[in-house]
Design a protein around this motif. Structure first.
Motif, PDB file in Angstrom:
ATOM      1  N   LEU A 167       0.798  -1.220   0.000  1.00 10.17           N
ATOM      2  CA  LEU A 167       0.000   0.000   0.000  1.00 10.17           C
ATOM      3  C   LEU A 167       0.835   1.276   0.000  1.00 10.17           C
ATOM      4  CD1 LEU A 167      -2.854  -0.904   2.525  1.00 10.17           C
ATOM      5  CD2 LEU A 167      -2.916  -0.969   0.025  1.00 10.17           C
ATOM      6  N   PHE A 168       2.026   1.216   0.614  1.00  9.43           N
ATOM      7  CA  PHE A 168       2.859   2.409   0.739  1.00  9.43           C
ATOM      8  C   PHE A 168       4.282   2.128   0.240  1.00  9.43           C
ATOM      9  CE2 PHE A 168      -0.126   2.150   4.381  1.00  9.43           C
ATOM     10  CZ  PHE A 168      -0.992   3.165   4.008  1.00  9.43           C
ATOM     11  N   PRO A 169       4.415   1.735  -1.031  1.00  8.39           N
ATOM     12  CA  PRO A 169       5.735   1.324  -1.523  1.00  8.39           C
ATOM     13  C   PRO A 169       6.793   2.411  -1.436  1.00  8.39           C
ATOM     14  CG  PRO A 169       4.198   1.616  -3.343  1.00  8.39           C
ATOM     15  CD  PRO A 169       3.394   1.677  -2.088  1.00  8.39           C
ATOM     16  N   ASP A 170       6.422   3.666  -1.678  1.00  5.39           N
ATOM     17  CA  ASP A 170       7.421   4.744  -1.644  1.00  5.39           C
ATOM     18  C   ASP A 170       7.979   4.935  -0.243  1.00  5.39           C
ATOM     19  OD1 ASP A 170       7.081   5.143  -4.329  1.00  5.39           O
ATOM     20  OD2 ASP A 170       5.655   6.786  -4.093  1.00  5.39           O
ATOM     21  N   ARG A 171       7.112   4.915   0.754  1.00  4.19           N
ATOM     22  CA  ARG A 171       7.564   5.089   2.141  1.00  4.19           C
ATOM     23  C   ARG A 171       8.408   3.892   2.584  1.00  4.19           C
ATOM     24  NH1 ARG A 171       2.487   7.715   5.522  1.00  4.19           N
ATOM     25  NH2 ARG A 171       2.211   9.546   4.192  1.00  4.19           N
ATOM     26  N   MET A 172       7.976   2.702   2.190  1.00  3.31           N
ATOM     27  CA  MET A 172       8.722   1.504   2.575  1.00  3.31           C
ATOM     28  C   MET A 172      10.094   1.489   1.899  1.00  3.31           C
ATOM     29  SD  MET A 172       7.105  -0.257   4.836  1.00  3.31           S
ATOM     30  CE  MET A 172       7.721  -1.932   4.745  1.00  3.31           C
ATOM     31  N   ARG A 173      10.146   1.934   0.660  1.00  3.54           N
ATOM     32  CA  ARG A 173      11.440   1.980  -0.034  1.00  3.54           C
ATOM     33  C   ARG A 173      12.400   2.942   0.660  1.00  3.54           C
ATOM     34  NH1 ARG A 173      12.004   0.328  -5.703  1.00  3.54           N
ATOM     35  NH2 ARG A 173      10.249  -1.034  -6.245  1.00  3.54           N
ATOM     36  N   LYS A 174      11.884   4.035   1.189  1.00  2.00           N
ATOM     37  CA  LYS A 174      12.742   4.958   1.937  1.00  2.00           C
ATOM     38  C   LYS A 174      13.331   4.264   3.163  1.00  2.00           C
ATOM     39  CE  LYS A 174      10.725   9.414   0.608  1.00  2.00           C
ATOM     40  NZ  LYS A 174      10.026  10.630   1.089  1.00  2.00           N
TER      41      LYS A 174
END
Length: 205
Positions: free
Chosen positions: A35-42
């Protein structure tokens, strides 16, 4: 103080940190990744950057104290049926891992990857990150030493292995002859035991 015992600790954060997904709880971790790939990638990028800095310090420390530059690293990325996330995500993850490991690779460390589960689908990604070998195999999943031993490091060198008889089957229900057969298989698969540190494939307990 160790006498003739060689100091060779593991370093489970050497390549970054995949285990965020497990720390949050499996459902929460994988849901957050979806659901939150960008935040998890950070979060993964932060862990890899932290590992890079830690590895710089370790490389200097090992050189100063003349420690053995052989290190057990790795993450529980795979289950019994293979990787727990997509190959596309793992390609990105291992590109971060290669950067994180660079200080150790530049210092000529030999890095051995802890290989739980069916890791065969990602063996090439692991090797491309600069890893020199593998610890343990759950042969019942289809990942066996004879298959993996055909691979080479990115420098074209034979692989290192910390492995031996299967603990989930052989030590539980096998015979002494079954143990001997597994050991002989490991020695044969590694060209007479070349690069093989013979031990159980995982903790006997």
């Amino acid at each position: 103080r160790f006498g003739d015992i060689v100091w060779m600790p593991s370093n489970w954060h050497a390549d970054g940190y995949f285990m965020w997904l497990f720390e949050f709880g499996l459902e929460q971790g994988f849901t957050a990744l979806g659901l939150f790939p960008d935040r998890m990638r950070k979060l993964f990028e932060y862990a890899a950057a932290e590992s890079y800095l830690r590895n710089q310090v370790l490389a200097r420390l090992y050189a100063e104290h003349d420690f053995c530059k052989l290190m057990l690293i790795g993450q529980d990325i795979c289950g019994q049926r293979g990787p727990t996330v997509s190959h596309r995500f793992l390609e990105w993850y291992f590109s971060l891992a290669k950067t994180a490991l660079q200080p150790l690779l530049d210092a000529d460390f030999k890095l051995v990857w802890h290989s739980d589960g069916h890791v065969l689908p990602i063996v090439d990604l692991i090797l491309a990150a600069g890893v020199h070998g593998f610890q343990g195999f759950q042969s019942e999943t289809g990942t066996t030493i004879d298959i993996v031993a055909r691979r080479r490091t990115i420098r074209g060198e034979p692989l290192l292995f910390f492995s031996g008889f299967n603990v989930s089957k052989v030590t539980r229900s096998g015979t002494p002859e079954d143990v001997r057969r597994e050991i002989d298989h490991h020695i044969e698969a590694t060209d007479g035991g070349r690069g093989l540190f013979l031990l159980p494939c995982n903790a006997i307990t």
